[in-house]
Write an enzyme that holds these catalytic residues in place. Structure first.
Site, PDB file in Angstrom:
ATOM      1  N   LYS A  25       0.833  -1.205   0.000  1.00  9.67           N
ATOM      2  CA  LYS A  25       0.000   0.000   0.000  1.00  9.67           C
ATOM      3  C   LYS A  25       0.864   1.250   0.000  1.00  9.67           C
ATOM      4  CE  LYS A  25      -3.512   2.735   0.128  1.00  9.67           C
ATOM      5  NZ  LYS A  25      -4.579   2.755   1.117  1.00  9.67           N
ATOM      6  N   LYS A  76      -0.516  11.445   5.580  1.00 11.29           N
ATOM      7  CA  LYS A  76      -0.206  10.358   6.510  1.00 11.29           C
ATOM      8  C   LYS A  76       0.465   9.198   5.782  1.00 11.29           C
ATOM      9  CE  LYS A  76      -3.223   7.365   7.250  1.00 11.29           C
ATOM     10  NZ  LYS A  76      -3.627   6.012   6.757  1.00 11.29           N
TER      11      LYS A  76
END
Length: 292
Positions: free
Chosen positions: A171, A239
């Site tokens: 990811k 983030k």
């Protein structure tokens, strides 16, 4: 029918939970936002008053939360998964968090007899709504096979990519590629417009050649129109870029372009665009060029 405890019913989690209900599963969900619980009830799911209530009788628990502190609180807290889920429960964390957090959760859960997969997703709000997510799964192969009927309800590409935390690493790689692509599409738009070329026409041509990408397919028109309603917010991509940089440090590799993209995303956030879609990197490029 499987009983699924679903924690985190936000932009992504809400449609995902609804898909599971429609597939015939019993979904007991919890979220701190009351409106999210109402949506779940309207979709045919059962709202819970706490994490403990949502997971107590579940065969599978899915967490879909913003960041690692939220996941760790839900998993490790007194009201959380490890204290209240039955032995043998399969915990699937579909949040995007640090690889080291996924490893810590898997290790702690093993001592409780709870199986764990890290299964972050790509595809944004549209992918969640259309059950077309790409799901990258880390953990034991047998647990992946057990989870696959659930994951197949939520995504079109469901792949076991390796052991615990491997899903989070994949990811991170996804997010650095997505961020880099948005940054380059933004630069292409600024160049085309500053040169007196119609940006829509130019991007239409690019989308039919070697420069083609999912981002050009899905976002070129909205970027040219400066429509930045969030499918995936700058705040969350900020983030994720931090996770990518930390993973690079952990792996002892140099990712210089990733560092630059992370700074552009940070600039977008500093400019007050954190609540906008990550395609709003265009606003940063325009500002740098004096065209904002």
């Amino acid at each position: 029918m499987t009983t699924v405890g679903f924690i985190g019913l936000g932009i992504m989690g809400s449609p995902m939970a609804a898909h599971l209900v429609n597939a015939g599963h019993e979904v007991v969900g919890f979220d701190v936002v009351p409106e999210s619980l109402t949506k779940l009830a309207e979709a045919g799911g059962k709202p819970a008053a706490s994490v403990a209530e949502a997971v107590a009788g579940a065969d599978v628990v899915i967490t879909m939360l913003p960041n690692h502190p939220h996941v760790e609180s839900v998993v490790f807290g007194d009201d959380g998964v490890l204290q209240n889920a039955k032995e043998g429960t399969l915990l699937i964390d579909m949040s995007t968090i640090r690889p080291e957090s996924s490893l810590a959760i898997a290790e702690a859960a093993k001592a409780k007899g709870i199986r764990v997969l890290d299964a972050p997703v790509s595809g944004g709000e549209a992918g969640a709504k259309n059950a077309a997510l790409s799901i990258m799964v880390g953990g034991d192969a047998a647990d992946f096979e057990a989870a696959k009927p659930i994951l197949d309800v939520l995504g079109k590409t469901v792949v076991h990519v390796g052991p615990h935390s491997a899903g989070q690493v994949v990811k991170a790689a996804n997010q650095l590629v997505v961020g880099g692509t948005y940054a380059l599409v933004a630069e292409a738009i600024v160049l085309l417009e500053a040169s007196g070329v119609d940006a829509k026409t130019g991007l239409d041509v690019l989308a039919g050649g070697l420069a083609a990408s999912r981002i050009l397919d899905l976002k070129r028109d909205s970027m040219v129109a400066r429509q930045f309603q969030p499918g995936f917010r700058i705040d969350l991509h900020h983030k994720d870029m931090g996770i990518a940089l930390a993973a690079a440090r952990q792996a002892d590799v140099s990712l210089p372009v990733t560092g630059l993209i992370a700074q552009l995303v940070a600039a977008a956030r500093a400019m007050g665009h954190g609540s906008l879609d990550h395609s709003a990197l265009l606003k940063v490029t325009e500002q740098l060029s004096g065209r904002g």
